[in-house]
Motif scaffolding. Structure first.
Motif, PDB file in Angstrom:
ATOM      1  N   ILE A 188      11.001  21.632  -4.191  1.00 25.44           N
ATOM      2  CA  ILE A 188      11.630  21.443  -3.839  1.00 25.44           C
ATOM      3  C   ILE A 188      11.728  19.398  -4.796  1.00 25.44           C
ATOM      4  O   ILE A 188      10.922  18.627  -4.231  1.00 25.44           O
ATOM      5  CB  ILE A 188      11.823  21.163  -2.582  1.00 25.44           C
ATOM      6  N   LYS A 189      12.394  19.218  -5.563  1.00 25.79           N
ATOM      7  CA  LYS A 189      12.120  17.402  -6.354  1.00 25.79           C
ATOM      8  C   LYS A 189      13.030  16.675  -5.666  1.00 25.79           C
ATOM      9  O   LYS A 189      13.786  16.941  -4.460  1.00 25.79           O
ATOM     10  CB  LYS A 189      13.024  17.798  -7.446  1.00 25.79           C
ATOM     11  N   TYR A 190      12.215  15.303  -5.757  1.00 28.79           N
ATOM     12  CA  TYR A 190      12.575  14.674  -4.802  1.00 28.79           C
ATOM     13  C   TYR A 190      12.136  13.204  -5.133  1.00 28.79           C
ATOM     14  O   TYR A 190      11.243  13.347  -6.751  1.00 28.79           O
ATOM     15  CB  TYR A 190      11.656  14.700  -2.991  1.00 28.79           C
ATOM     16  N   LYS A 191      12.761  12.316  -4.648  1.00 28.59           N
ATOM     17  CA  LYS A 191      13.108  11.132  -4.774  1.00 28.59           C
ATOM     18  C   LYS A 191      12.328  10.218  -3.928  1.00 28.59           C
ATOM     19  O   LYS A 191      12.477   9.864  -2.499  1.00 28.59           O
ATOM     20  CB  LYS A 191      14.037  11.165  -5.711  1.00 28.59           C
ATOM     21  N   ILE A 192      11.444   9.219  -4.131  1.00 27.93           N
ATOM     22  CA  ILE A 192      10.869   7.742  -3.488  1.00 27.93           C
ATOM     23  C   ILE A 192      11.493   6.313  -3.824  1.00 27.93           C
ATOM     24  O   ILE A 192      11.429   6.052  -4.154  1.00 27.93           O
ATOM     25  CB  ILE A 192       9.775   7.996  -3.034  1.00 27.93           C
ATOM     26  N   PHE A 193      11.952   6.390  -2.011  1.00 27.74           N
ATOM     27  CA  PHE A 193      12.267   4.443  -2.630  1.00 27.74           C
ATOM     28  C   PHE A 193      10.925   4.152  -1.658  1.00 27.74           C
ATOM     29  O   PHE A 193      11.555   3.721  -0.235  1.00 27.74           O
ATOM     30  CB  PHE A 193      13.693   4.422  -1.714  1.00 27.74           C
ATOM     31  N   HIS A 194      10.416   3.231  -2.142  1.00 26.20           N
ATOM     32  CA  HIS A 194       9.650   2.484  -1.512  1.00 26.20           C
ATOM     33  C   HIS A 194      10.011   1.014  -1.364  1.00 26.20           C
ATOM     34  O   HIS A 194      10.254   0.563  -2.296  1.00 26.20           O
ATOM     35  CB  HIS A 194       8.269   2.275  -2.297  1.00 26.20           C
ATOM     36  N   PRO A 195       9.316   0.033   0.152  1.00 26.24           N
ATOM     37  CA  PRO A 195       9.840  -1.193  -0.815  1.00 26.24           C
ATOM     38  C   PRO A 195       9.182  -2.066  -0.724  1.00 26.24           C
ATOM     39  O   PRO A 195       9.127  -2.577  -1.379  1.00 26.24           O
ATOM     40  CB  PRO A 195       9.887  -1.540   1.644  1.00 26.24           C
ATOM     41  N   LYS A 196       7.754  -1.788  -1.369  1.00 24.81           N
ATOM     42  CA  LYS A 196       6.691  -2.443  -2.006  1.00 24.81           C
ATOM     43  C   LYS A 196       8.023  -2.382  -3.330  1.00 24.81           C
ATOM     44  O   LYS A 196       7.305  -3.818  -4.226  1.00 24.81           O
ATOM     45  CB  LYS A 196       5.440  -1.586  -2.157  1.00 24.81           C
ATOM     46  N   ASP A 197       8.259  -1.864  -4.623  1.00 27.09           N
ATOM     47  CA  ASP A 197       8.513  -2.390  -5.510  1.00 27.09           C
ATOM     48  C   ASP A 197      10.020  -2.899  -4.780  1.00 27.09           C
ATOM     49  O   ASP A 197      10.936  -2.918  -6.046  1.00 27.09           O
ATOM     50  CB  ASP A 197       9.688  -0.605  -6.175  1.00 27.09           C
ATOM     51  N   TYR A 198      10.716  -3.152  -3.592  1.00 25.22           N
ATOM     52  CA  TYR A 198      11.823  -4.054  -3.828  1.00 25.22           C
ATOM     53  C   TYR A 198      11.573  -5.292  -2.838  1.00 25.22           C
ATOM     54  O   TYR A 198      12.176  -6.433  -2.995  1.00 25.22           O
ATOM     55  CB  TYR A 198      12.731  -3.218  -2.969  1.00 25.22           C
ATOM     56  N   GLY A 199       9.650  -5.856  -3.424  1.00 23.97           N
ATOM     57  CA  GLY A 199       9.123  -7.297  -2.751  1.00 23.97           C
ATOM     58  C   GLY A 199       8.791  -7.216  -1.623  1.00 23.97           C
ATOM     59  O   GLY A 199       8.883  -7.556  -1.000  1.00 23.97           O
ATOM     60  N   PHE A 200       9.324  -6.187  -0.708  1.00 21.53           N
ATOM     61  CA  PHE A 200       8.602  -5.700   1.177  1.00 21.53           C
ATOM     62  C   PHE A 200       6.998  -4.690   1.085  1.00 21.53           C
ATOM     63  O   PHE A 200       7.445  -3.754   0.905  1.00 21.53           O
ATOM     64  CB  PHE A 200       9.500  -5.438   1.511  1.00 21.53           C
ATOM     65  N   ASP A 201       6.167  -5.845   1.318  1.00 24.37           N
ATOM     66  CA  ASP A 201       4.466  -4.861   1.271  1.00 24.37           C
ATOM     67  C   ASP A 201       4.027  -5.226   2.006  1.00 24.37           C
ATOM     68  O   ASP A 201       3.461  -6.703   2.954  1.00 24.37           O
ATOM     69  CB  ASP A 201       3.970  -5.581  -0.433  1.00 24.37           C
ATOM     70  N   PHE A 202       4.189  -4.413   2.907  1.00 24.58           N
ATOM     71  CA  PHE A 202       3.514  -4.386   4.023  1.00 24.58           C
ATOM     72  C   PHE A 202       1.953  -3.102   4.248  1.00 24.58           C
ATOM     73  O   PHE A 202       2.282  -2.554   3.163  1.00 24.58           O
ATOM     74  CB  PHE A 202       4.492  -3.613   5.062  1.00 24.58           C
ATOM     75  N   TYR A 203       1.103  -3.852   5.350  1.00 20.50           N
ATOM     76  CA  TYR A 203      -0.375  -3.370   5.439  1.00 20.50           C
ATOM     77  C   TYR A 203       0.319  -1.620   6.222  1.00 20.50           C
ATOM     78  O   TYR A 203       1.003  -1.824   7.027  1.00 20.50           O
ATOM     79  CB  TYR A 203      -0.852  -3.906   5.848  1.00 20.50           C
ATOM     80  N   SER A 204      -0.511  -0.908   5.963  1.00 19.12           N
ATOM     81  CA  SER A 204      -0.606  -0.027   7.268  1.00 19.12           C
ATOM     82  C   SER A 204      -2.201   0.409   7.702  1.00 19.12           C
ATOM     83  O   SER A 204      -3.352  -0.017   7.320  1.00 19.12           O
ATOM     84  CB  SER A 204       0.020   1.217   6.748  1.00 19.12           C
ATOM     85  N   ASP A 205      -2.169   0.573   9.143  1.00 12.59           N
ATOM     86  CA  ASP A 205      -3.257   1.611   9.470  1.00 12.59           C
ATOM     87  C   ASP A 205      -4.320   0.240  10.228  1.00 12.59           C
ATOM     88  O   ASP A 205      -5.224   0.522   9.922  1.00 12.59           O
ATOM     89  CB  ASP A 205      -4.129   2.369   8.848  1.00 12.59           C
ATOM     90  N   ILE A 206      -4.232  -0.496  10.665  1.00 12.05           N
ATOM     91  CA  ILE A 206      -5.173  -1.779  10.993  1.00 12.05           C
ATOM     92  C   ILE A 206      -5.638  -1.798  11.523  1.00 12.05           C
ATOM     93  O   ILE A 206      -5.184  -1.514  13.158  1.00 12.05           O
ATOM     94  CB  ILE A 206      -3.785  -3.367  10.658  1.00 12.05           C
ATOM     95  N   LEU A 207      -7.112  -1.393  11.586  1.00 10.64           N
ATOM     96  CA  LEU A 207      -7.842  -0.966  12.723  1.00 10.64           C
ATOM     97  C   LEU A 207      -8.327  -2.567  13.679  1.00 10.64           C
ATOM     98  O   LEU A 207      -8.124  -4.000  12.966  1.00 10.64           O
ATOM     99  CB  LEU A 207      -9.153  -1.507  11.870  1.00 10.64           C
ATOM    100  N   PHE A 208      -7.831  -2.982  14.865  1.00 13.68           N
ATOM    101  CA  PHE A 208      -7.745  -3.936  15.004  1.00 13.68           C
ATOM    102  C   PHE A 208      -8.494  -3.684  17.324  1.00 13.68           C
ATOM    103  O   PHE A 208      -8.211  -2.785  17.576  1.00 13.68           O
ATOM    104  CB  PHE A 208      -6.186  -4.748  15.930  1.00 13.68           C
ATOM    105  N   THR A 209      -9.045  -5.326  17.410  1.00 16.66           N
ATOM    106  CA  THR A 209      -9.047  -5.126  19.043  1.00 16.66           C
ATOM    107  C   THR A 209      -8.731  -6.757  19.523  1.00 16.66           C
ATOM    108  O   THR A 209      -8.318  -7.491  18.773  1.00 16.66           O
ATOM    109  CB  THR A 209     -11.080  -5.290  18.589  1.00 16.66           C
ATOM    110  N   SER A 210      -9.479  -6.928  20.122  1.00 19.83           N
ATOM    111  CA  SER A 210      -9.286  -8.200  20.948  1.00 19.83           C
ATOM    112  C   SER A 210     -10.521  -8.671  20.617  1.00 19.83           C
ATOM    113  O   SER A 210     -11.646  -9.317  20.475  1.00 19.83           O
ATOM    114  CB  SER A 210      -8.941  -7.957  22.411  1.00 19.83           C
ATOM    115  N   SER A 211      -9.912 -10.580  20.833  1.00 19.64           N
ATOM    116  CA  SER A 211     -10.836 -11.583  20.856  1.00 19.64           C
ATOM    117  C   SER A 211     -12.307 -11.668  21.808  1.00 19.64           C
ATOM    118  O   SER A 211     -13.247 -11.937  21.653  1.00 19.64           O
ATOM    119  CB  SER A 211     -10.142 -12.836  20.480  1.00 19.64           C
ATOM    120  N   LYS A 212     -11.584 -10.944  22.569  1.00 17.92           N
ATOM    121  CA  LYS A 212     -12.144 -11.443  23.861  1.00 17.92           C
ATOM    122  C   LYS A 212     -13.656 -10.051  23.952  1.00 17.92           C
ATOM    123  O   LYS A 212     -14.702 -10.703  24.247  1.00 17.92           O
ATOM    124  CB  LYS A 212     -11.293 -10.159  25.484  1.00 17.92           C
TER     125      LYS A 212
END
Length: 637
Positions: A188-212
């Motif tokens: 099935i042919k598809y098309k993607i609209f990615h926010p980065k192509d429109y100036g909205f560049d986000f990170y994903s899967d950020i590994l985090f913890t607490s300062s404590k």
């Protein structure tokens, strides 16, 4: 006696087990290639090597990732860019690293739907999760294309790709590593609209913890982070093996082996963008994400990014590749021109005569001057811009960059314009643009300005062609790192590269070898045949060595007839085989008639206690061992 031995064996096992610190990692979704690096770090023993016993927990409904860290149910967790919102709201969050530099989240449509661009989604059915923080990049992309929430039909997300296939929705918020693979398998042919192509560049899967947690466990945190990054690098370098491990041990979703490999190929592209190290966090990019959250009223305040980013993260802000003096000169001239231009604009509305003066001023410069409204459509430009675009001002006014330039350039212009409006401050960019068949390098200064009373701010832009200056700068920079005679890297370049190798070794135990070689009896060659022939010998041997070593190996001239080769990710046995081929090849060269030319070589592998000085001294001694033992030899330790 047997009972005593069994008891002692059991006791030793218990003691050994106690030496491994138990650590819990909470995922933000079900097991899949999305978390491959952590599985690999566990299965390949990278965690165990640093004394960690890591329990990887799948996501379950109603789990609050922040709460898991606060209540110490988990030591580390995987989050999204929305962690910034939680941080601004006072939560104790430290981002160790972002595994995916580009978020996989995008809008997916079928090609048969005839939705060719984002604007075509008007009045269409769109499945987006109701979590505003999670979908902020998608909503921002829609908003930037003139679509507010009332302009499309928002549907509850079913997370079932069949709803898109069967037409129950027109567009679906999806992950690049999941739903497109399914559609492709179904042809099935598809098309993607990615926010980065429109100036909205986000990170994903950020590994985090607490300062404590970091404060109480600084070494554990560092060891866990570095072992995890090591796992990710291994996972992407060995996707087939990794997919097999996930297929057999981490496959609650019953994904096929081939599917997992495809997933890994897509995710690798999202993790390693523009050569950035896996885990990299950029302060400016994070600030831009906060600005998007502000646009949607999710936050009001800013944060100090140094309080959000883990100290051991290799974060940095990009710097302009132009010297300080050159930068100051260009910026001063551009600022002066902008100030003068703004003054003229002020009087523009006061007098018709001054309107003519405005055109005289802006048309007298070779700089490209243009200004756009809040929809990023051109309001006007000067003659230099007309010549640049080969269109009259009347043909430019009312048009967008997408109607005037190729998409690759229009995307860049659009992205930078959006940054100006969302940040509401002046920015300077450097862009390559085709002018006819010639590629030019422009320095562009953009700033917001109010073009009409009561209207939103548009973008004022002044661009200067600095191609010649840039090329001179690049040439000088390259010359600074090149040996003039052999055109290979020089000692200055070696000092920087060896520092990089040691940094990688300390962080990830990325082993490497260095080899040093010297042309035997080179002084006699110069004395007997002259310096021109001596230079020819240096050049010809260098050519042969470059052709013999691997593409990943680096060669440097560090002295008259002394050279060093760095062999990355290489053991001493592998390196010795490469260097022996080099030595043998040189003996076959016929540079001087009836004169055999040879080289003496030393090679060593980096050791735990090594410094840049110690490894250099060791390989230098090894080379002289070869000299003293008859020359034309490779010595190793």
């Amino acid at each position: 006696m047997k009972k005593m031995l069994l008891f002692l064996l059991f006791l030793s096992v218990l003691l050994f087990a106690d030496n491994e610190k138990k650590v819990t990692l909470q995922l933000n979704w079900l097991n899949q290639f999305q978390f491959a690096g952590y599985y690999i770090a566990k299965e390949k023993g990278f965690y165990k090597e640093v004394g960690l016993d890591v329990d990887i927990k799948e996501f379950k409904p109603n789990i609050d990732l922040i709460d898991e860290i606060k209540t110490q149910k988990a030591d580390f967790a995987i989050g999204r860019s929305s962690l910034l919102i939680e941080k601004i709201n006072g939560e104790d969050i430290i981002a160790l690293g972002a595994i995916f530099q580009k978020s996989p989240l995008m809008l997916l449509v079928k090609k048969s739907s005839n939705i060719r661009n984002v604007k075509d989604l008007k009045n269409k059915k769109i499945m987006i999760t109701p979590d505003a923080a999670f979908s902020a990049s998608l909503l921002a992309m829609l908003s930037a294309n003139g679509l507010g929430k009332s302009d499309f039909i928002l549907q509850k997300h079913s997370f079932n790709i069949n709803d898109l296939i069967n037409g129950n929705t027109d567009a679906m918020a999806s992950y690049m590593s999941n739903e497109p693979i399914i559609l492709k398998d179904k042809d099935i042919k598809y098309k993607i609209f990615h926010p980065k192509d429109y100036g909205f560049d986000f990170y994903s899967d950020i590994l985090f913890t607490s300062s404590k947690f970091i404060k109480n466990n600084p070494k554990l945190t560092k060891d866990f982070y570095e072992a995890s990054i090591k796992g990710w690098k291994y996972a992407f370098e060995n996707k087939a093996e990794t997919a097999e491990i996930i297929y057999k041990k981490y496959n609650i979703q019953n994904k096929s082996y081939i599917y997992l490999i495809k997933e890994g190929e897509i995710l690798e592209k999202l993790a390693q963008i523009n050569g950035e190290e896996i885990g990299h966090l950029d302060k400016e990019k994070l600030k831009n994400i906060v600005n998007v959250f502000k646009l949607f009223g999710l936050v009001k305040n800013d944060i100090n990014m140094d309080d959000f980013i883990y100290d051991e993260n290799p974060h940095k802000t990009m710097s302009v590749e132009i010297s300080d003096n050159e930068q100051k000169m260009i910026v001063i001239s551009l600022v002066a021109l902008i100030v003068f231009f703004i003054v003229i604009i002020y009087f523009y509305s006061k007098s018709r005569q001054l309107k003519e003066l405005l055109h005289t001023v802006i048309n007298s410069t070779d700089d490209l001057i243009s200004y756009k409204d809040n929809k990023l459509r051109y309001l006007g430009c000067n003659r230099s811009f007309e010549k640049f675009r080969l269109k009259k001002e009347s043909e430019i006014i009312g048009k967008s960059d997408f109607e005037l330039f190729k998409k690759e350039f229009a995307d860049t212009f659009y992205y930078n314009d959006v940054k100006v409006l969302t940040r509401n401050k002046i920015i300077i960019n450097h862009e390559w643009v085709f002018v006819g068949n010639e590629k030019k390098y422009f320095q562009t200064k953009k700033m917001p300005f109010k073009y009409k009373k009561g209207k939103k701010e548009g973008v004022l832009e002044i661009s200067r062609d600095i191609t010649e200056l840039h090329m001179i700068h690049e040439k000088l920079k390259e010359q600074a790192y090149r040996d003039e005679l052999t055109n290979i890297y020089n000692r200055k370049a070696f000092n920087e590269r060896i520092e990089e190798k040691f940094d990688l070794y300390k962080r990830y135990k990325s082993k490497f070898c260095i080899a040093m070689y010297d042309i035997d009896d080179f002084k006699n060659i110069n004395d007997s045949y002259g310096h021109d022939i001596g230079d020819k010998v240096l050049i010809e041997i260098t050519k042969e060595v470059k052709q013999t070593i691997r593409k990943t190996d680096l060669i440097f001239r560090i002295g008259g007839e002394e050279f060093i080769i760095i062999l990355p990710k290489t053991s001493i046995d592998e390196g010795f085989n490469v260097i022996e081929k080099v030595r043998e090849k040189v003996t076959t060269l016929n540079i001087i008639e009836n004169k055999k030319i040879t080289i003496s070589i030393g090679i060593t592998e980096v050791k735990e206690e090594d410094t840049q000085i110690s490894i250099y001294e060791r390989v230098d001694k090894l080379m002289y061992v070869s000299k003293h033992e008859g020359k034309n030899k490779t010595s190793r330790d």
